[in-house]
Every structure is written in C-alpha cells, then in structure tokens.
Scaffold this motif. Structure first.
Motif, short mmCIF file in Angstrom:
data_model
loop_
_atom_site.label_atom_id
_atom_site.label_comp_id
_atom_site.label_asym_id
_atom_site.label_seq_id
_atom_site.Cartn_x
_atom_site.Cartn_y
_atom_site.Cartn_z
N TRP A 141 75.85 49.21 62.20
CA TRP A 141 74.85 48.30 61.63
C TRP A 141 75.34 46.85 61.66
O TRP A 141 74.63 45.95 62.08
N ALA A 142 76.58 46.63 61.25
CA ALA A 142 77.13 45.27 61.25
C ALA A 142 77.27 44.74 62.67
O ALA A 142 76.98 43.55 62.94
N GLY A 143 77.70 45.60 63.59
CA GLY A 143 77.86 45.16 64.97
C GLY A 143 76.57 44.75 65.63
O GLY A 143 76.56 43.94 66.57
N SER A 144 75.45 45.30 65.14
CA SER A 144 74.16 44.96 65.75
C SER A 144 73.80 43.48 65.56
O SER A 144 72.96 42.95 66.29
N LEU A 145 74.45 42.81 64.61
CA LEU A 145 74.17 41.39 64.39
C LEU A 145 74.53 40.55 65.61
O LEU A 145 73.94 39.49 65.85
N VAL A 146 75.51 41.03 66.37
CA VAL A 146 75.88 40.32 67.61
C VAL A 146 74.68 40.24 68.55
O VAL A 146 74.37 39.19 69.12
N PHE A 147 73.96 41.35 68.68
CA PHE A 147 72.84 41.41 69.60
C PHE A 147 71.57 40.81 68.99
O PHE A 147 70.67 40.38 69.71
N ALA A 148 71.52 40.77 67.66
CA ALA A 148 70.43 40.05 67.00
C ALA A 148 70.52 38.57 67.34
O ALA A 148 69.51 37.91 67.63
N ALA A 149 71.74 38.03 67.32
CA ALA A 149 71.94 36.63 67.68
C ALA A 149 71.59 36.39 69.14
O ALA A 149 70.99 35.36 69.49
N LEU A 150 71.92 37.35 70.01
CA LEU A 150 71.56 37.23 71.42
C LEU A 150 70.04 37.23 71.58
O LEU A 150 69.49 36.47 72.38
#
Length: 246
Positions: A141-150
């Motif tokens: 869940w936390a790692g998905s923030l990387v792709f949210a920013a993308l």
C-alpha cells in the motif's frame, strides 16, 4: 480538501469499469497465472512457491492499476474540461488537489491488495504469519504512492487525447519488465539487469522479502524513495507550469 477526497472516492466507486480492472482483474489474473500450481511449485532463484510469488506480484499490479490509471487519465481530462481551472479559483491550494488525488487513489488500491490475498489463501493455500500479512499489506500500500505520483505527473504532462496511450505504454511496460506478470528469471540476462532498476521490480521485491521472513532490501527501498522523489518533483514542476499557462 476532505470534500474533494470524498468526491473523488464517490466517482471512483461509481466507475464499474475502473473497479473491475483495479480490484477484481488482478485476482482473476492471479488464478489464471497460478493455474494448477500448488505450494510445491517453486520459482527458480526466489525461494518462493509460484502462488506465493504471484500473490505479491498481482497485489502490486492491482495497486499499480488503481493509482496510475486512475490518476493520469482523470487529471488530464479535468485539465482539458476546465475543472482544474475552476478549483484554482477556490481556497484549495495546489498541493491539496494533488494530495486529494493521491489519497483517493490509495484508498481504492487497498481492496485490490486485500482481495488478492484472500483469493490466494482460499484457493491456493498460501499461508503466512499474521505479521507477514500485515507487513505485506502495509508495504504494498505504501509503495503504491510512488506510482500515484507518476500518475499525477503523466496527467499534467499529456493532453486528454494522448494520456491513454502514454499511460498504457507506461503501465504495461513497467508491469511486464518489472516482473509482475512473469518471473524475471525467464528473461535474458541483459533484460534482467535492466529490470532490476525499475520501480516495479523493487516494489514487488518488498513483499517477496517479507514472504521469506526477512526485511526488504535497502537497495529496493532506496530505489523506490528515489523514484518517488523524481516523480513527485516532476509532478510539482508540471503543475506549476500548467498553472502559469492558465
């Protein structure tokens, strides 16, 4: 900002096509790929069974779908139809708009992660300790923030007509080359060397390390942090550029 988050969530949960591909489709794909494999079918070089390996990959893929596909296309279309310009006339700061998009996408990504876990446990007999289930959910869940920013960056980079092909190329490229659909051990060595530096590979590696009972590798964590800073910085720069145009 809270009102905007509620609006975004309402729109997302009413979009049946989006919910299917971000929440249901990863579980279906997991069952198709895992096929007749059981806990004795191992993935070479990983120490994990195929169901356990693909569970993390498909949970990561589902979260990636929710945050990347949802953010990029919606932002590009809202820029085009004037909705973003209208929001700039309110007291909502620019960072509030970006945070609302990221937060709403993260909420939608959580069900896709949990459903893949439930399907893997129920149909493929994947068994982990309680702390591992919690750690897996939190890290993916936390790692998905990387792709949210993308997704935010692509939304401000592309026009309404161009955003879908750009997003799809990015989406499938990162998913396949990062080893989310098939184990990287089947790639040629030169391609494995490239894939190891992709954010999707590092993203899935977080969960795989937890499944093996250890902590995520420092290199993978550092790589995701670096990508997040690059994507978030790019999104901020593109947002300011878009504001000047308006």
């Amino acid at each position: 900002m809270n009102s905007l988050i509620k609006l975004e969530l309402t729109r997302a949960f009413r979009n049946r096509k989006f919910l299917f591909f971000s929440v249901i489709y990863p579980s279906v794909l997991f069952l198709l790929i895992a096929g007749q494999a059981d806990t004795t079918t191992m993935v070479d070089g990983t120490g994990l069974s195929l169901p356990a390996f693909m569970m993390v990959s498909m949970a990561s893929f589902g979260a990636l779908t929710a945050v990347l596909m949802g953010n990029s296309e919606r932002i590009a279309k809202e820029r085009e139809n004037g909705w973003v310009r209208q929001l700039r006339l309110t007291t909502l700061p620019g960072r509030g708009y970006v945070l609302a998009k990221t937060a709403s996408a993260a909420v939608v990504s959580l069900p896709s992660i949990v459903i893949v876990f439930v399907v893997a446990a129920a149909f493929k007999d994947v068994r982990l300790d309680a702390w591992q289930w919690l750690a897996l959910t939190g890290s993916i869940w936390a790692g998905s923030l990387v792709f949210a920013a993308l997704g935010v960056a692509i939304g401000y980079l592309a026009s309404g007509d161009a955003v879908r092909p750009i997003t799809m190329i990015t989406y499938f490229g990162l998913s396949i080359l990062g080893g989310l659909w098939i184990p990287m051990t089947g790639f040629p060595q030169w391609l494995q060397n490239i894939a190891e530096w992709l954010p999707t590979h590092a993203y899935a590696a977080l969960g795989q390390a937890i499944e093996l009972g250890g902590a995520p590798d420092a290199k993978d964590v550092a790589l995701l942090v670096a990508y997040f800073l690059i994507f978030a910085g790019g999104a901020a720069w593109l947002y300011r550029k878009d504001t000047l145009k308006a």
